[in-house]
Write a protein that holds these residues in place. Sequence first.
Motif, short mmCIF file in Angstrom:
data_model
loop_
_atom_site.label_atom_id
_atom_site.label_comp_id
_atom_site.label_asym_id
_atom_site.label_seq_id
_atom_site.Cartn_x
_atom_site.Cartn_y
_atom_site.Cartn_z
N GLY A 91 64.32 -16.46 -4.31
CA GLY A 91 63.88 -15.44 -5.27
C GLY A 91 62.51 -14.90 -4.92
N LEU A 92 61.61 -15.81 -4.55
CA LEU A 92 60.25 -15.38 -4.23
C LEU A 92 60.22 -14.57 -2.94
CD1 LEU A 92 58.33 -18.70 -4.90
CD2 LEU A 92 59.44 -17.16 -6.48
N MET A 93 61.02 -15.02 -1.95
CA MET A 93 61.03 -14.27 -0.68
C MET A 93 61.62 -12.88 -0.90
SD MET A 93 62.22 -17.45 1.62
CE MET A 93 62.67 -16.57 3.09
N MET A 94 62.69 -12.82 -1.72
CA MET A 94 63.28 -11.52 -2.02
C MET A 94 62.27 -10.63 -2.73
SD MET A 94 66.94 -12.93 -3.24
CE MET A 94 67.65 -11.47 -3.95
N ALA A 95 61.55 -11.21 -3.69
CA ALA A 95 60.56 -10.42 -4.42
C ALA A 95 59.50 -9.91 -3.47
CB ALA A 95 59.92 -11.26 -5.52
N GLY A 96 59.03 -10.79 -2.57
CA GLY A 96 57.99 -10.39 -1.63
C GLY A 96 58.46 -9.29 -0.70
N TRP A 97 59.72 -9.39 -0.26
CA TRP A 97 60.25 -8.40 0.68
C TRP A 97 60.55 -7.08 -0.03
CZ3 TRP A 97 60.54 -7.22 5.52
CH2 TRP A 97 61.47 -6.27 5.94
N ALA A 98 61.19 -7.18 -1.21
CA ALA A 98 61.68 -5.97 -1.87
C ALA A 98 60.56 -5.14 -2.47
CB ALA A 98 62.67 -6.37 -2.96
N SER A 99 59.36 -5.72 -2.67
CA SER A 99 58.30 -4.98 -3.35
C SER A 99 57.71 -3.88 -2.49
CB SER A 99 57.19 -5.93 -3.78
OG SER A 99 57.66 -6.84 -4.73
N ALA A 100 57.95 -3.88 -1.17
CA ALA A 100 57.35 -2.91 -0.27
C ALA A 100 55.84 -2.92 -0.40
CB ALA A 100 57.91 -1.50 -0.50
N ASN A 101 55.28 -4.10 -0.45
CA ASN A 101 53.84 -4.27 -0.62
C ASN A 101 53.42 -5.41 0.30
OD1 ASN A 101 51.37 -5.43 -1.55
ND2 ASN A 101 51.59 -4.28 -3.43
N ASN A 102 52.40 -5.17 1.13
CA ASN A 102 52.04 -6.17 2.12
C ASN A 102 51.55 -7.46 1.49
OD1 ASN A 102 52.75 -4.58 4.21
ND2 ASN A 102 50.71 -3.76 4.56
N TYR A 103 50.85 -7.35 0.37
CA TYR A 103 50.35 -8.55 -0.29
C TYR A 103 51.51 -9.37 -0.86
CZ TYR A 103 45.73 -6.62 0.19
OH TYR A 103 44.58 -6.13 0.70
N ALA A 104 52.49 -8.66 -1.41
CA ALA A 104 53.67 -9.36 -1.92
C ALA A 104 54.41 -10.06 -0.78
CB ALA A 104 54.59 -8.38 -2.63
N LEU A 105 54.50 -9.37 0.35
CA LEU A 105 55.19 -9.95 1.50
C LEU A 105 54.46 -11.21 1.96
CD1 LEU A 105 57.53 -9.58 3.38
CD2 LEU A 105 56.07 -8.22 4.87
N LEU A 106 53.12 -11.14 2.01
CA LEU A 106 52.34 -12.32 2.38
C LEU A 106 52.62 -13.46 1.41
CD1 LEU A 106 48.74 -11.26 3.37
CD2 LEU A 106 50.28 -12.73 4.62
N GLY A 107 52.68 -13.12 0.12
CA GLY A 107 52.94 -14.15 -0.89
C GLY A 107 54.30 -14.78 -0.69
N GLY A 108 55.32 -13.95 -0.42
CA GLY A 108 56.65 -14.49 -0.20
C GLY A 108 56.71 -15.39 1.02
N GLN A 109 55.99 -14.96 2.05
CA GLN A 109 55.96 -15.74 3.29
C GLN A 109 55.30 -17.10 3.05
OE1 GLN A 109 53.59 -13.80 6.14
NE2 GLN A 109 54.03 -15.27 7.77
N ARG A 110 54.18 -17.06 2.30
CA ARG A 110 53.50 -18.31 1.98
C ARG A 110 54.37 -19.21 1.13
NH1 ARG A 110 47.36 -17.44 0.16
NH2 ARG A 110 46.56 -16.34 1.96
#
Lengths: 207, 370
Positions: free
Chosen positions: B140-159
């Motif tokens: 869920g978190l990785m999907m949220a990070g990827w789907a947000s189209a936001n680099n900070y969100a992507l970093l968060g999902g990756q972490r």
Amino acid sequence: MPSPYQSSNTPADPRHSSRLGLAQRFYLLEVLSGLKLTGLRFFANMARHTLHTVFRVKSAHGAVTIQYPDERRPYSPRLRSLHRLVRRDDGSPRCVACMMCETVCPAHCIYIVATEHPNPEIEKVPERFDIDLGKCVFCGYCVEACPEDAIRMDTGILEFSSFSRGGMIYTKETLLALEPAGPHGVPTSPVPIPADRTMPVIRSTPS
Amino acid sequence: MSNLALDLLLQAIPVAFTLFVVLNFGGILTWVERKQSAIMQDRLGANRASIFGIRVLGLLHPLADAIKMLTKEDFMPARADRLMFKVAPFVSVFFALAAFASIPFGDTLKIAGREIQLQAVTLNVGILYVLAMLSLGVYGLMMAGWASANNYALLGGQRAAALMITAEVAIGASIMGVVMVYGSLNMQDIARAQGLPLLPQYFGPWIPAWGILTQPLAFVLFLTAGIAATKRIPFDMPEGESEIIGYFVEYSGMKFGMFAMADFLETVVIAGMTTALFLGGWQVPYLGSSGFSFPWGMEVPLPDLLVTGIQVIAFLTKVVALIWFLMLIRWTLPRFRYDQAMRLGWLGLFPLSILNIVITGLVLLLLGKA
């Protein structure tokens, strides 16, 4: 000798990681000592809350919070709060419209129009005495300058506000009606309603 | 036919109980978090929300929060992946909810001539199931990070993904010691085995064989890795409010609320799992299926239903105490940096849990149980 320009967390700083002992670097024991501190504080405060709420020991306080709109901290008698004009025995202002306060006011927020007093013993009386509280800096110079002790800042009222700048101008009638604060700076007269505030006016007699 | 209906109805009891407990705990935890931190810090905490002037210690704040979240604007970035953006919070909450299913909260309920396992799902691989659900939640978190189209969100999902792998490895390896000692992956079996006396040839019938006594190192490792799995401070790199806002930076309203809810649900799951594996589950010392039998020879017979009730209450009490402890940790420790958390996981928790497996194996061999 450590240089005065040395920043913290350098090797000379006792908190630097190279200065920590093995037990501190292991961290788990440090975690436990921290948890002991906060855990004990939790139970101490919890006991005080229980004493206060369940056993009605009103002197036990588990928190330092003062719930402001519901309760006020005791204010000093020297607190400079909303101004009031002191009245004579007949209800007229003690002010003789000498313009001392208007002159000394650094914010130029006092506006006085003088007129004759019906009593020939008294020189003058203000016809208008307006204070623009939107400009006032609460320095208290007006109180110090007054030769007649006619203006004071001891009402304890702090919560005056308005929706417009004009509403912040308090007139002579409003200021004359105010009373000095009781003990601990608790106001004894209600907060004046500003001129621009439309409030339901309760009339005693139908007009 | 009516027998089948009755069976279904009875089987629904543990499922309904689990859902009720977990959801309510998750909701109340928002209040517990605010109040407990306030009491620890000499504050009063949330106490203003009221219905007709009744405040009940601020307990209405979760309700007010829910109303606020539901009525807020539901924002979605223009370039977001629409489906994944919407599904992500549901995935997060669903797996957090499902994880509790195989945690037993009582022995067996004897009712209408049947024996019902007090466990929403009776699984032989219960531990693996909980682990699987916990790690699926990170999707869920990785999907949220990827789907947000936001680099900070992507970093968060990756972490979040990196942290979850770190935590899961340590959790899995530290649990192996428990599995070796009790010889089962079924959490109900493990809970039952913890009621037996610990090393009766040395200590007699005095000490129950709770996991915290047989596996003290695994307990510390599991709790640390479990806190990391909940993604809360001190392991809040996926959120990292002070640096990147994290995987939910683009979420608002109830979708954001669901991510926050998932964190609380995972706290409940970790507390429940720690209870079941290390704190004796629903066991009360010296309480057998027919009543108390104390080692000094006193017997207090109790009816079955009362025994079951005591067990369920004991389980819930342990869970509540553990949640309190997790909250205490969350409001005491400073947060780890990303590299510090990785180092702790891979160079601290993981080798130590392997060491724990080796030591456990040696001790079992010496005791002649292997």
